[in-house]
Design a protein around this motif. Structure first.
Motif, PDB file in Angstrom:
ATOM      1  N   LEU A   1       2.029   6.333   1.444  1.00 32.90           N
ATOM      2  CA  LEU A   1       2.940   5.265   1.850  1.00 32.90           C
ATOM      3  C   LEU A   1       4.322   5.880   1.985  1.00 32.90           C
ATOM      4  CD1 LEU A   1       3.751   2.230   2.228  1.00 32.90           C
ATOM      5  CD2 LEU A   1       4.161   2.211  -0.248  1.00 32.90           C
ATOM      6  N   TYR A   2       4.889   5.771   3.178  1.00 31.45           N
ATOM      7  CA  TYR A   2       6.247   6.276   3.423  1.00 31.45           C
ATOM      8  C   TYR A   2       7.109   5.063   3.752  1.00 31.45           C
ATOM      9  CZ  TYR A   2      10.196   8.323   5.852  1.00 31.45           C
ATOM     10  OH  TYR A   2      11.461   8.654   6.243  1.00 31.45           O
ATOM     11  N   THR A   3       8.154   4.845   2.948  1.00 29.27           N
ATOM     12  CA  THR A   3       9.056   3.716   3.178  1.00 29.27           C
ATOM     13  C   THR A   3      10.500   4.182   3.111  1.00 29.27           C
ATOM     14  OG1 THR A   3       8.904   3.169   0.825  1.00 29.27           O
ATOM     15  CG2 THR A   3       7.505   1.910   2.315  1.00 29.27           C
ATOM     16  N   GLU A   4      11.344   3.468   3.810  1.00 25.41           N
ATOM     17  CA  GLU A   4      12.792   3.691   3.747  1.00 25.41           C
ATOM     18  C   GLU A   4      13.458   2.372   3.398  1.00 25.41           C
ATOM     19  OE1 GLU A   4      14.565   5.542   7.161  1.00 25.41           O
ATOM     20  OE2 GLU A   4      12.982   7.050   7.279  1.00 25.41           O
ATOM     21  N   PHE A   5      14.458   2.470   2.522  1.00 23.49           N
ATOM     22  CA  PHE A   5      15.214   1.306   2.070  1.00 23.49           C
ATOM     23  C   PHE A   5      16.691   1.508   2.370  1.00 23.49           C
ATOM     24  CE2 PHE A   5      11.326   1.253  -0.263  1.00 23.49           C
ATOM     25  CZ  PHE A   5      11.004  -0.088  -0.338  1.00 23.49           C
TER      26      PHE A   5
ATOM     27  N   ARG B   1       6.264  -5.475   6.197  1.00 26.55           N
ATOM     28  CA  ARG B   1       7.317  -5.393   7.216  1.00 26.55           C
ATOM     29  C   ARG B   1       7.918  -6.774   7.436  1.00 26.55           C
ATOM     30  NH1 ARG B   1       3.364  -1.999  10.390  1.00 26.55           N
ATOM     31  NH2 ARG B   1       4.072   0.137  10.023  1.00 26.55           N
ATOM     32  N   GLY B   2       9.241  -6.837   7.331  1.00 24.93           N
ATOM     33  CA  GLY B   2       9.939  -8.086   7.557  1.00 24.93           C
ATOM     34  C   GLY B   2       9.878  -9.065   6.403  1.00 24.93           C
ATOM     35  N   VAL B   3       9.207  -8.700   5.330  1.00 26.26           N
ATOM     36  CA  VAL B   3       9.051  -9.589   4.179  1.00 26.26           C
ATOM     37  C   VAL B   3      10.032  -9.245   3.062  1.00 26.26           C
ATOM     38  CG1 VAL B   3       7.444 -10.313   2.350  1.00 26.26           C
ATOM     39  CG2 VAL B   3       6.627 -10.034   4.708  1.00 26.26           C
ATOM     40  N   VAL B   4      10.250  -7.959   2.834  1.00 22.85           N
ATOM     41  CA  VAL B   4      11.082  -7.502   1.723  1.00 22.85           C
ATOM     42  C   VAL B   4      12.473  -7.142   2.248  1.00 22.85           C
ATOM     43  CG1 VAL B   4      11.326  -5.758  -0.087  1.00 22.85           C
ATOM     44  CG2 VAL B   4       9.049  -6.610   0.523  1.00 22.85           C
ATOM     45  N   PRO B   5      13.511  -7.827   1.776  1.00 23.33           N
ATOM     46  CA  PRO B   5      14.876  -7.501   2.216  1.00 23.33           C
ATOM     47  C   PRO B   5      15.231  -6.049   1.891  1.00 23.33           C
ATOM     48  CG  PRO B   5      14.843  -9.570   1.009  1.00 23.33           C
ATOM     49  CD  PRO B   5      13.485  -8.943   0.845  1.00 23.33           C
ATOM     50  N   GLY B   6      15.868  -5.370   2.837  1.00 26.50           N
ATOM     51  CA  GLY B   6      16.297  -3.996   2.624  1.00 26.50           C
ATOM     52  C   GLY B   6      15.241  -2.955   2.920  1.00 26.50           C
ATOM     53  N   LEU B   7      14.005  -3.375   3.181  1.00 24.32           N
ATOM     54  CA  LEU B   7      12.928  -2.458   3.549  1.00 24.32           C
ATOM     55  C   LEU B   7      13.048  -2.205   5.050  1.00 24.32           C
ATOM     56  CD1 LEU B   7      10.303  -0.879   2.988  1.00 24.32           C
ATOM     57  CD2 LEU B   7       9.068  -3.040   3.251  1.00 24.32           C
ATOM     58  N   LEU B   8      13.430  -0.990   5.402  1.00 25.82           N
ATOM     59  CA  LEU B   8      13.725  -0.653   6.793  1.00 25.82           C
ATOM     60  C   LEU B   8      12.534  -0.091   7.555  1.00 25.82           C
ATOM     61  CD1 LEU B   8      17.139   1.120   6.154  1.00 25.82           C
ATOM     62  CD2 LEU B   8      16.755  -1.276   6.808  1.00 25.82           C
ATOM     63  N   HIS B   9      11.649   0.596   6.859  1.00 28.02           N
ATOM     64  CA  HIS B   9      10.537   1.262   7.543  1.00 28.02           C
ATOM     65  C   HIS B   9       9.336   1.359   6.611  1.00 28.02           C
ATOM     66  CE1 HIS B   9       8.664   4.033  10.394  1.00 28.02           C
ATOM     67  NE2 HIS B   9       8.316   4.774   9.366  1.00 28.02           N
ATOM     68  N   VAL B  10       8.175   1.072   7.168  1.00 28.85           N
ATOM     69  CA  VAL B  10       6.921   1.202   6.429  1.00 28.85           C
ATOM     70  C   VAL B  10       5.943   1.967   7.303  1.00 28.85           C
ATOM     71  CG1 VAL B  10       4.933   0.008   5.431  1.00 28.85           C
ATOM     72  CG2 VAL B  10       7.199  -1.005   5.240  1.00 28.85           C
TER      73      VAL B  10
ATOM     74  N   ILE C   1     -13.610   3.915   2.748  1.00 27.12           N
ATOM     75  CA  ILE C   1     -12.973   3.528   4.009  1.00 27.12           C
ATOM     76  C   ILE C   1     -12.447   2.098   3.914  1.00 27.12           C
ATOM     77  CG2 ILE C   1     -13.422   3.020   6.451  1.00 27.12           C
ATOM     78  CD1 ILE C   1     -15.363   5.473   6.383  1.00 27.12           C
ATOM     79  N   ALA C   2     -13.206   1.208   3.325  1.00 27.92           N
ATOM     80  CA  ALA C   2     -12.774  -0.181   3.161  1.00 27.92           C
ATOM     81  C   ALA C   2     -11.542  -0.261   2.257  1.00 27.92           C
ATOM     82  CB  ALA C   2     -13.907  -1.029   2.594  1.00 27.92           C
ATOM     83  N   SER C   3     -11.528   0.511   1.178  1.00 28.87           N
ATOM     84  CA  SER C   3     -10.368   0.516   0.270  1.00 28.87           C
ATOM     85  C   SER C   3      -9.129   1.059   0.971  1.00 28.87           C
ATOM     86  CB  SER C   3     -10.673   1.356  -0.971  1.00 28.87           C
ATOM     87  OG  SER C   3     -11.674   0.757  -1.742  1.00 28.87           O
ATOM     88  N   ILE C   4      -9.304   2.129   1.723  1.00 34.64           N
ATOM     89  CA  ILE C   4      -8.179   2.715   2.458  1.00 34.64           C
ATOM     90  C   ILE C   4      -7.615   1.708   3.455  1.00 34.64           C
ATOM     91  CG2 ILE C   4      -7.595   4.447   4.208  1.00 34.64           C
ATOM     92  CD1 ILE C   4      -9.496   6.378   2.656  1.00 34.64           C
ATOM     93  N   GLU C   5      -8.485   1.043   4.184  1.00 30.57           N
ATOM     94  CA  GLU C   5      -8.030   0.044   5.168  1.00 30.57           C
ATOM     95  C   GLU C   5      -7.314  -1.119   4.478  1.00 30.57           C
ATOM     96  OE1 GLU C   5      -7.727   0.065   8.488  1.00 30.57           O
ATOM     97  OE2 GLU C   5      -8.316   2.152   8.223  1.00 30.57           O
ATOM     98  N   ALA C   6      -7.795  -1.512   3.305  1.00 25.63           N
ATOM     99  CA  ALA C   6      -7.147  -2.592   2.562  1.00 25.63           C
ATOM    100  C   ALA C   6      -5.738  -2.183   2.133  1.00 25.63           C
ATOM    101  CB  ALA C   6      -7.986  -2.976   1.342  1.00 25.63           C
ATOM    102  N   VAL C   7      -5.591  -0.962   1.625  1.00 25.96           N
ATOM    103  CA  VAL C   7      -4.261  -0.475   1.221  1.00 25.96           C
ATOM    104  C   VAL C   7      -3.336  -0.452   2.432  1.00 25.96           C
ATOM    105  CG1 VAL C   7      -2.997   1.567   0.419  1.00 25.96           C
ATOM    106  CG2 VAL C   7      -5.088   0.852  -0.755  1.00 25.96           C
ATOM    107  N   LYS C   8      -3.813   0.087   3.521  1.00 29.45           N
ATOM    108  CA  LYS C   8      -3.021   0.196   4.747  1.00 29.45           C
ATOM    109  C   LYS C   8      -2.568  -1.187   5.231  1.00 29.45           C
ATOM    110  CE  LYS C   8      -3.409   2.283   9.396  1.00 29.45           C
ATOM    111  NZ  LYS C   8      -2.038   2.704   9.486  1.00 29.45           N
ATOM    112  N   THR C   9      -3.494  -2.107   5.318  1.00 29.06           N
ATOM    113  CA  THR C   9      -3.193  -3.459   5.810  1.00 29.06           C
ATOM    114  C   THR C   9      -2.195  -4.172   4.900  1.00 29.06           C
ATOM    115  OG1 THR C   9      -5.377  -3.603   6.814  1.00 29.06           O
ATOM    116  CG2 THR C   9      -4.234  -5.670   6.417  1.00 29.06           C
ATOM    117  N   LYS C  10      -2.405  -4.080   3.596  1.00 29.25           N
ATOM    118  CA  LYS C  10      -1.531  -4.776   2.640  1.00 29.25           C
ATOM    119  C   LYS C  10      -0.090  -4.273   2.720  1.00 29.25           C
ATOM    120  CE  LYS C  10      -5.269  -5.576  -0.651  1.00 29.25           C
ATOM    121  NZ  LYS C  10      -5.410  -6.995  -0.572  1.00 29.25           N
ATOM    122  N   PHE C  11       0.095  -2.964   2.735  1.00 30.59           N
ATOM    123  CA  PHE C  11       1.456  -2.438   2.760  1.00 30.59           C
ATOM    124  C   PHE C  11       2.124  -2.639   4.122  1.00 30.59           C
ATOM    125  CE2 PHE C  11       0.287  -0.389  -1.211  1.00 30.59           C
ATOM    126  CZ  PHE C  11       1.436  -0.639  -1.958  1.00 30.59           C
TER     127      PHE C  11
END
Length: 126
Positions: A82-86, A56-65, A42-52
């Motif tokens: 992880l679902y992302t749109e660029f 948002r707003g950090v990587v140019p061209g990343l539209l959705h996370v 659970i701690a690892s899952i939460e860490a992955v979720k929080t990090k990704f």
């Protein structure tokens, strides 16, 4: 800048995409995470979720996370998706080499046991 084979492939994909201004690229990654207890998982899952989600707003061209956590617990399910749109394939290639993404990738070393990925352009070739 050193051009990786992946970057070259993404550039080619970007050039050959449908020209209807729907150049968005979807990047989906699924992981199974290593843990010696349910609490650690659970701690690892939460860490992955929080990090990704912090990208948002950090990587140019990343539209959705969006980060999803499996609740089915079936034996063939992954723990996290992880679902992302660029904006386009070039933005995805830049993300792959972005320092914020590389930091997360390095922090996940040893946490993930399996990783699956799909990159695609919606409606390409229709």
């Amino acid at each position: 800048m050193h051009r990786t084979k992946r970057f070259q492939m993404l550039e080619e994909m970007d050039r050959t995409m449908d020209m209807r201004n729907d150049a968005r690229v979807k990047h989906i990654v699924m992981w199974n995470l290593l843990a010696d207890s349910a609490g650690n998982k659970i701690a690892s899952i939460e860490a992955v979720k929080t990090k990704f989600e912090a990208l948002r707003g950090v990587v140019p061209g990343l539209l959705h996370v969006e980060v999803g956590v499996d609740f089915s617990r079936v034996d063939y399910a992954c723990d996290v998706v992880l679902y992302t749109e660029f904006e386009n394939a070039e933005a995805l290639a830049a993300y792959a080499e972005h320092p914020a993404h590389l930091k997360i990738r390095d922090e996940l070393q040893g946490v993930r046991v399996q990783r699956y990925q799909v990159d695609y352009t919606p409606n390409a070739g229709e």
